[in-house]
Design a protein around this motif. Structure first.
Motif, mmCIF file in Angstrom:
data_model
loop_
_atom_site.group_PDB
_atom_site.id
_atom_site.type_symbol
_atom_site.label_atom_id
_atom_site.label_comp_id
_atom_site.label_asym_id
_atom_site.label_seq_id
_atom_site.Cartn_x
_atom_site.Cartn_y
_atom_site.Cartn_z
ATOM 1 N N GLU A 2 0.839 -1.192 -0.099
ATOM 2 C CA GLU A 2 -0.046 -0.086 -0.016
ATOM 3 C C GLU A 2 0.880 1.264 0.007
ATOM 4 O O GLU A 2 1.914 1.362 0.825
ATOM 5 C CB GLU A 2 -0.881 0.089 1.347
ATOM 6 C CG GLU A 2 -1.811 1.129 1.265
ATOM 7 C CD GLU A 2 -2.770 1.116 2.643
ATOM 8 O OE1 GLU A 2 -3.150 2.304 2.882
ATOM 9 O OE2 GLU A 2 -2.879 0.176 3.352
ATOM 10 N N ILE A 3 0.473 2.184 -0.949
ATOM 11 C CA ILE A 3 1.490 3.452 -0.883
ATOM 12 C C ILE A 3 0.779 4.335 -0.024
ATOM 13 O O ILE A 3 -0.689 4.772 -0.407
ATOM 14 C CB ILE A 3 1.305 4.050 -2.394
ATOM 15 C CG1 ILE A 3 1.863 3.007 -3.427
ATOM 16 C CG2 ILE A 3 2.246 5.029 -2.305
ATOM 17 C CD1 ILE A 3 3.271 2.431 -3.140
ATOM 18 N N THR A 4 1.166 4.703 0.812
ATOM 19 C CA THR A 4 0.834 5.713 1.818
ATOM 20 C C THR A 4 1.639 6.981 1.644
ATOM 21 O O THR A 4 2.456 7.269 1.301
ATOM 22 C CB THR A 4 0.898 5.102 3.410
ATOM 23 O OG1 THR A 4 2.300 4.877 3.529
ATOM 24 C CG2 THR A 4 0.227 3.773 3.568
ATOM 25 N N SER A 5 0.962 8.179 2.579
ATOM 26 C CA SER A 5 1.328 9.287 2.786
ATOM 27 C C SER A 5 2.953 9.368 3.288
ATOM 28 O O SER A 5 3.576 9.955 3.032
ATOM 29 C CB SER A 5 0.383 10.231 3.357
ATOM 30 O OG SER A 5 0.847 11.587 3.453
ATOM 31 N N GLU A 6 2.936 8.431 4.353
ATOM 32 C CA GLU A 6 4.103 8.304 5.045
ATOM 33 C C GLU A 6 5.254 7.727 4.112
ATOM 34 O O GLU A 6 6.494 8.133 4.341
ATOM 35 C CB GLU A 6 3.881 7.287 6.333
ATOM 36 C CG GLU A 6 3.055 7.905 7.461
ATOM 37 C CD GLU A 6 1.658 7.779 7.280
ATOM 38 O OE1 GLU A 6 1.214 7.007 6.458
ATOM 39 O OE2 GLU A 6 1.046 8.351 7.755
ATOM 40 N N LEU A 7 4.909 6.868 3.441
ATOM 41 C CA LEU A 7 5.838 6.483 2.329
ATOM 42 C C LEU A 7 6.385 7.536 1.578
ATOM 43 O O LEU A 7 7.524 7.549 1.278
ATOM 44 C CB LEU A 7 5.376 5.274 1.536
ATOM 45 C CG LEU A 7 6.037 4.929 0.289
ATOM 46 C CD1 LEU A 7 7.432 4.049 1.121
ATOM 47 C CD2 LEU A 7 5.473 3.548 -0.482
#
Length: 95
Positions: A2-7
């Protein structure tokens, strides 16, 4: 994955870049597409496929090493500003 804002924050820090909010959204979408494609490739059965280093059936073609310029030690040492017998003297870098 999952591509998250944290990544995206981590990748910005890692790449030492700053993305606008618009670019962050586009990057999240693009990375999601890339990871989706990789997941699709992981579904393929490759159990009967031999690993290879190149798509063509070639191997390294190398020639034998051959000395072409011969022994040039005397010629090289003759150009040195300072020399002692068969060595070139250079300024000291450490005490």
């Amino acid at each position: 994955m999952e591509i998250t804002s944290e990544l995206i924050d981590y990748l910005q820090k890692l790449g030492r870049i700053r993305l606008s909010e618009e670019d962050r959204e586009k990057t999240m979408k693009d990375l999601g597409s890339i990871m989706g494609y990789i997941d699709k490739l992981n579904e393929l059965d490759t159990s009967g496929v031999e690993p290879m280093s190149h798509v063509f059936g070639r191997t390294n073609v190398v020639r034998e090493d051959q000395v072409t310029n011969g022994d040039m030690r005397d010629k090289i040492i003759s150009n040195a500003a300072r020399k002692s017998e068969e060595t070139i003297l250079v300024p000291r870098t450490f005490d």
